[in-house]
Write an enzyme that holds these catalytic residues in place. Structure first.
Site, PDB file in Angstrom:
ATOM      1  N   GLY A   1      78.728  34.994  45.974  1.00 56.43           N
ATOM      2  CA  GLY A   1      77.327  34.592  45.906  1.00 56.43           C
ATOM      3  C   GLY A   1      77.133  33.436  44.957  1.00 56.43           C
ATOM      4  O   GLY A   1      76.534  33.558  43.896  1.00 56.43           O
TER       5      GLY A   1
ATOM      6  N   ASP B   1      80.846  32.045  49.205  1.00 57.70           N
ATOM      7  CA  ASP B   1      79.457  32.124  49.685  1.00 57.70           C
ATOM      8  C   ASP B   1      79.424  31.552  51.101  1.00 57.70           C
ATOM      9  O   ASP B   1      80.031  30.505  51.349  1.00 57.70           O
ATOM     10  CB  ASP B   1      78.530  31.301  48.765  1.00 57.70           C
ATOM     11  CG  ASP B   1      77.061  31.677  48.937  1.00 57.70           C
ATOM     12  OD1 ASP B   1      76.597  31.760  50.091  1.00 57.70           O
ATOM     13  OD2 ASP B   1      76.389  31.879  47.917  1.00 57.70           O
TER      14      ASP B   1
ATOM     15  N   HIS C   1      71.896  41.612  48.736  1.00 54.27           N
ATOM     16  CA  HIS C   1      71.400  42.787  48.030  1.00 54.27           C
ATOM     17  C   HIS C   1      71.040  43.952  48.940  1.00 54.27           C
ATOM     18  O   HIS C   1      70.410  44.916  48.505  1.00 54.27           O
ATOM     19  CB  HIS C   1      70.203  42.403  47.156  1.00 54.27           C
ATOM     20  CG  HIS C   1      70.608  41.646  45.923  1.00 54.27           C
ATOM     21  ND1 HIS C   1      71.846  41.069  45.789  1.00 54.27           N
ATOM     22  CD2 HIS C   1      69.962  41.383  44.768  1.00 54.27           C
ATOM     23  CE1 HIS C   1      71.924  40.482  44.602  1.00 54.27           C
ATOM     24  NE2 HIS C   1      70.791  40.651  43.965  1.00 54.27           N
TER      25      HIS C   1
HETATM   26 MG    MG Z   1      71.749  37.756  41.302  1.00 54.79          MG
END
Ligand code: MG
Length: 205
Positions: A41, A66, A139
């Site tokens: 990420g 990413d 997430h």
């Molecule tokens: Mg974060």
């Protein structure tokens, strides 16, 4: 603050607080002496600069993973959508151009190895042992679990597992990063070091 970074870190888009970035740097200084480091990420490269500056000092490398198509919350109409990072011609989020600008402004091209792929594709044939894994990807519970399962197993003994956006109180934020934090602790393979803001650090036993 004594940490000297190669560019004005506030000019880099991202969601990492200065105390969290400094902690990432501090752990990466030691971890990158054990083995290369990897982050999941990268977005526009804010955490990358903190981690890679430490790796560079040890002549190690940082794998910066990413897909650069943005997480769920970066998509058009979502809370963290940034129109500057939207490629309207193709109709997709593209944070890779901004990421490359950051890395070149910070003179980290000799240290950062971008991997533009999903976690599952990048990890499929991965064999390189890692000194530090920083999880700050999607997430959703599915993404967070995938990141944890794909990468934590590659940590060397004494290696560092860092997880961002840990909110033990559900009213403060999504629970997926906290779930993998608990999973890692329950595995018996890690010991808890500390939490800095929402960033947690574990060490592979
Ligand atoms: Mg974060």
């Amino acid at each position: 603050m004594s940490l000297n970074l190669p560019l004005d870190i506030e000019s880099v888009k991202g969601f990492l607080e200065p105390d969290e970035g400094e902690a990432l740097h501090r752990y990466a200084v030691k971890a990158s002496q054990l083995a290369p480091c990897l982050e999941i990420g990268s977005y526009c490269g804010k955490s990358t600069v903190y981690l890679a500056t430490a790796c560079q000092a040890n002549r190690s490398v940082l794998y910066a993973l990413d897909h650069h198509r943005g997480s769920e919350e970066h998509q058009p109409g979502e809370e963290y959508h940034d129109p500057d990072l939207y490629d309207a011609d193709v109709g997709v989020v593209d944070s890779f151009r901004e990421f490359r600008k950051t890395i070149s402004a910070a003179n980290l091209q000799d240290t950062v190895i971008p991997i533009v792929a999903t976690s599952s594709v990048a990890s499929r044939h991965w064999v390189t042992p890692l000194g530090m894994v920083f999880i700050d990807g999607g997430h959703s519970l599915e993404s967070a679990l995938e990141d944890y399962r794909s990468w934590a197993a590659h940590l060397v003994k004494n290696g560092i597992l860092a997880i961002h956006d840990i909110f033990p109180d559900p009213s403060q934020g999504g629970q997926a990063p906290y779930e993998i934090w608990k999973l890692a602790l329950a595995s018996g393979l890690f010991k808890e070091l500390e939490k800095v803001n929402t960033l947690g650090f574990l060490q592979r036993i």
